[in-house]
Design an enzyme around this catalytic site. Structure first.
Site, PDB file in Angstrom:
ATOM      1  N   GLU A   1      -1.586  -1.614  -4.602  1.00  0.00           N
ATOM      2  CA  GLU A   1      -2.802  -0.833  -4.776  1.00  0.00           C
ATOM      3  C   GLU A   1      -2.607   0.176  -5.898  1.00  0.00           C
ATOM      4  O   GLU A   1      -1.611   0.885  -5.951  1.00  0.00           O
ATOM      5  CB  GLU A   1      -3.158  -0.118  -3.467  1.00  0.00           C
ATOM      6  CG  GLU A   1      -4.517   0.530  -3.509  1.00  0.00           C
ATOM      7  CD  GLU A   1      -4.931   1.090  -2.164  1.00  0.00           C
ATOM      8  OE1 GLU A   1      -5.285   2.278  -2.114  1.00  0.00           O
ATOM      9  OE2 GLU A   1      -4.887   0.330  -1.172  1.00  0.00           O
TER      10      GLU A   1
ATOM     11  N   ASP B   1       0.882  -1.164   0.000  1.00  0.00           N
ATOM     12  CA  ASP B   1       0.000   0.000   0.000  1.00  0.00           C
ATOM     13  C   ASP B   1       0.922   1.217   0.000  1.00  0.00           C
ATOM     14  O   ASP B   1       1.401   1.630   1.049  1.00  0.00           O
ATOM     15  CB  ASP B   1      -0.905  -0.010   1.233  1.00  0.00           C
ATOM     16  CG  ASP B   1      -1.794   1.216   1.302  1.00  0.00           C
ATOM     17  OD1 ASP B   1      -2.224   1.711   0.239  1.00  0.00           O
ATOM     18  OD2 ASP B   1      -2.050   1.695   2.424  1.00  0.00           O
TER      19      ASP B   1
ATOM     20  N   ASP C   1      -1.915   0.916   7.588  1.00  0.00           N
ATOM     21  CA  ASP C   1      -1.207   0.770   6.308  1.00  0.00           C
ATOM     22  C   ASP C   1      -0.757  -0.671   6.069  1.00  0.00           C
ATOM     23  O   ASP C   1      -0.834  -1.174   4.949  1.00  0.00           O
ATOM     24  CB  ASP C   1      -0.016   1.732   6.261  1.00  0.00           C
ATOM     25  CG  ASP C   1      -0.476   3.177   6.336  1.00  0.00           C
ATOM     26  OD1 ASP C   1      -1.003   3.676   5.334  1.00  0.00           O
ATOM     27  OD2 ASP C   1      -0.338   3.788   7.411  1.00  0.00           O
TER      28      ASP C   1
END
Length: 168
Positions: free
Chosen positions: A72, A13, A144
């Protein structure tokens, strides 16, 4: 135990201040947590933060030896400058994978949330809860790190669906 060989998936991420990383082992329907962390990048100039991110991801790759990286995809931010900086962090993360000859797959945040929670507009707490449950973690991972684990789990589920559809 599944007869399928295990796949080690590194989820990322990306962020320019904090980048989540999560590594899982996927074998058939079984998922196992290997490693996760929220990498807090140093303050200062962007090039130095990107270098730090790249070096730290290289170390994680060397230690965990992933077969694939699930990252992502960038969303369109309200602030173009923020989107640009995020794109740089994604580039450093992708570079860390491809320099090690590791394939990279991308999923949107909505696709990841829909896969792991069941709805694309799930909030951070729901993603954290599902990562704790799906991976049998004792504690809820940081936001996260949880998002990175979710990216890895999303790929594991898509990989499993594709194998079923192909009759493997």
């Amino acid at each position: 135990m599944s007869l399928q060989p295990p796949t080690i998936i590194l989820g990322i991420d990306p962020g320019s201040q904090i980048t989540g990383v999560g590594v899982i082992r996927s074998q058939g329907n079984e998922l196992k947590h290997i490693y996760s962390e929220s990498l807090k990048l140093p303050k200062g100039e962007l090039p130095l933060r990107l270098e730090d991110l790249y070096v730290r991801l290289q170390n994680i790759i060397a230690q965990t030896k992933p077969d694939i990286v699930s990252i992502e995809r960038v969303f369109v931010a309200k602030n173009p400058q923020s989107a640009l900086v995020l794109g740089h962090a994604r580039g450093a993360a992708m570079l860390s994978a491809v320099t090690n000859k590791i394939p990279v797959v991308e999923y949107s945040a909505t696709e990841i949330k829909k896969t792991v929670v069941g709805k694309g507009r799930a909030d951070k707490a729901q993603v954290q809860h599902m990562m704790r449950v799906l991976l049998g973690l004792r504690v809820v991972p940081e936001v996260d790190a949880s998002d990175a684990l979710a990216a890895a789990v999303c790929h594991a589920h898509h990989q499993q669906i594709n194998k079923v559809l192909k009759g493997a």
